[in-house]
Design a protein around this motif. Sequence first.
Motif, PDB file in Angstrom:
ATOM      1  N   UNK A 179     -92.474 -24.228  14.924  1.00  0.00           N
ATOM      2  CA  UNK A 179     -93.577 -24.304  15.458  1.00  0.00           C
ATOM      3  C   UNK A 179     -94.055 -23.249  16.306  1.00  0.00           C
ATOM      4  N   UNK A 180     -95.177 -22.685  16.159  1.00  0.00           N
ATOM      5  CA  UNK A 180     -95.599 -21.493  17.285  1.00  0.00           C
ATOM      6  C   UNK A 180     -96.361 -22.148  18.346  1.00  0.00           C
ATOM      7  N   UNK A 181     -96.205 -21.482  19.552  1.00  0.00           N
ATOM      8  CA  UNK A 181     -96.824 -22.175  20.723  1.00  0.00           C
ATOM      9  C   UNK A 181     -97.773 -21.195  21.354  1.00  0.00           C
ATOM     10  N   UNK A 182     -98.424 -21.655  22.278  1.00  0.00           N
ATOM     11  CA  UNK A 182     -99.632 -20.892  22.949  1.00  0.00           C
ATOM     12  C   UNK A 182     -99.173 -19.554  23.247  1.00  0.00           C
ATOM     13  N   UNK A 183     -97.934 -19.557  24.072  1.00  0.00           N
ATOM     14  CA  UNK A 183     -97.539 -18.228  24.616  1.00  0.00           C
ATOM     15  C   UNK A 183     -97.007 -17.243  23.540  1.00  0.00           C
ATOM     16  N   UNK A 184     -96.598 -17.769  22.394  1.00  0.00           N
ATOM     17  CA  UNK A 184     -96.599 -17.024  21.189  1.00  0.00           C
ATOM     18  C   UNK A 184     -97.599 -16.519  20.591  1.00  0.00           C
ATOM     19  N   UNK A 185     -98.516 -17.185  20.542  1.00  0.00           N
ATOM     20  CA  UNK A 185     -99.974 -16.938  19.881  1.00  0.00           C
ATOM     21  C   UNK A 185    -100.766 -15.695  20.800  1.00  0.00           C
ATOM     22  N   UNK A 186    -100.478 -15.990  21.988  1.00  0.00           N
ATOM     23  CA  UNK A 186    -100.983 -15.083  23.109  1.00  0.00           C
ATOM     24  C   UNK A 186    -100.113 -13.335  22.660  1.00  0.00           C
ATOM     25  N   UNK A 187     -99.003 -13.577  22.413  1.00  0.00           N
ATOM     26  CA  UNK A 187     -98.106 -12.444  22.426  1.00  0.00           C
ATOM     27  C   UNK A 187     -98.351 -11.806  20.984  1.00  0.00           C
ATOM     28  N   UNK A 188     -98.625 -12.693  19.970  1.00  0.00           N
ATOM     29  CA  UNK A 188     -99.112 -12.218  18.665  1.00  0.00           C
ATOM     30  C   UNK A 188    -100.330 -11.456  18.564  1.00  0.00           C
ATOM     31  N   UNK A 189    -101.312 -11.928  19.302  1.00  0.00           N
ATOM     32  CA  UNK A 189    -102.408 -11.301  19.474  1.00  0.00           C
ATOM     33  C   UNK A 189    -102.468  -9.867  20.397  1.00  0.00           C
ATOM     34  N   UNK A 190    -101.709  -9.890  21.249  1.00  0.00           N
ATOM     35  CA  UNK A 190    -101.142  -8.737  22.174  1.00  0.00           C
ATOM     36  C   UNK A 190    -100.518  -7.559  21.270  1.00  0.00           C
ATOM     37  N   UNK A 191     -99.632  -7.944  20.294  1.00  0.00           N
ATOM     38  CA  UNK A 191     -99.366  -6.886  19.533  1.00  0.00           C
ATOM     39  C   UNK A 191    -100.239  -6.367  18.767  1.00  0.00           C
ATOM     40  N   UNK A 192    -101.157  -7.265  17.933  1.00  0.00           N
ATOM     41  CA  UNK A 192    -102.155  -6.845  17.179  1.00  0.00           C
ATOM     42  C   UNK A 192    -102.993  -5.810  18.080  1.00  0.00           C
ATOM     43  N   UNK A 193    -103.469  -6.334  19.155  1.00  0.00           N
ATOM     44  CA  UNK A 193    -104.381  -5.511  19.985  1.00  0.00           C
ATOM     45  C   UNK A 193    -103.756  -4.157  20.251  1.00  0.00           C
ATOM     46  N   UNK A 194    -102.311  -4.190  20.486  1.00  0.00           N
ATOM     47  CA  UNK A 194    -101.876  -2.732  20.853  1.00  0.00           C
ATOM     48  C   UNK A 194    -102.109  -1.743  19.959  1.00  0.00           C
TER      49      UNK A 194
END
Length: 414
Positions: free
Chosen positions: A51-66
């Motif tokens: 299961x994904x966590x809130x920290x991982x979800x933020x990192x996931x968005x961070x990679x996309x935004x990069x």
Amino acid sequence: GPTRKMPLTASAMDFFQLFVPDNVLKNMVVQTNMYAKKYQERFGSDDAWIDVTLTEMKAFLGYMISTSIHHCESVLSIWSSGFYSNKSIALIMTQSRFEKILKYFHIVAFRSSQTMHGLYKIQPFLDSLQNGFDSAFRPSQAQVLHEPLIDEDPVFIATCTERELRKRKKRKFSLWVRQCSSTGFICQIYVHLKEGSGADGLDALKNKPQLHSMVAKSLCQNASGKNYIIFTGPSITSLNLFEEFEKQGIYCCGLLSARKSDCTGLPPSMLNNPETPQSRGQYRIRMKGNMSLICWYNKGHFRFLTNAYSPVQQGVIIKRKSGEIPCPLAVEAFAAHLSYICKYDDKYSKYFISHKPNKTWQQVFWFAISIAINNAYILYKMSEAYHVTRYSRAQFGERLVKELLGLEDTSPSH
């Protein structure tokens, strides 16, 4: 301007979370995990998934935004050894873990029995984003309705293959915005699906004026009674729509085109070019109540429909070579506000997220996130925090990526 005062220490993340707060991110975590569970029940278990966590979800968005800052063709380039690799952020999450989250990522995991809307998977997020836009910013009186430039940067367009270009042109939706013309802040988003049945589907598409009128009404549904002046392009401008808006306390100024506009109710004599040659700056006017139809000549005939400006008030268009050209004030105002939006597109459209998924709801989601970041930067530039750090748009994006990935300490919550 902004409705709340941000502290001097406010970070890029603080401004972004005015529109995408933690409760929205937590919902993404819950829905993604629900979808992964249901997917595995149907197609077989996936031992590599946890299961994904809130920290991982933020990192996931961070990679996309990069990808919006470095314009890499694929987000997976971050973990490659090529030109777009980024070792400083690649270590936060493995490529395989990122791909797993991307596979199961959802905002609404399941369709409810009552839902018929084609954007049901993204609508709750768009509604939340709209609430954030409404509560964080008060727009100026002058606003513009238009389709923003949301395509890839020109370098990518110039180098991609014909097949890729054809694929891009097959986008199944159009994105319209109502934008504050003095700051560039996008106040409202409207997504029109090109497929589907009903009033907003293919039947409406066959009647372009009807479709654009519907788009304009949707974008201005929260603008009644506020004395806004709305500038519109030829596809939206029509006498019937402007009269309807006037009853709601919304005033308009729009460019007319005999080919693109709905010219119902307008005098044909004003829509035909006069046979006698005219000099630059000359114009003719016809009025009906508060509504004015202006035909102005400047190396060609330009027609404007407005109830926001008196047609007898004088203005000027300043050209670099020919100097000042006289015109009605409505023409000067239209040119000024539209040129500002062109500058906005030139400055901010290149910071849209490069990732182009196949699913329509995901394409809309990444466009909406890009708009939210641009709006966050506009609020940052209008805050006291800007006078402390003075980040450019690219630097602001880089700070946001690092804060989402946990590489930077964000300021205390306000």
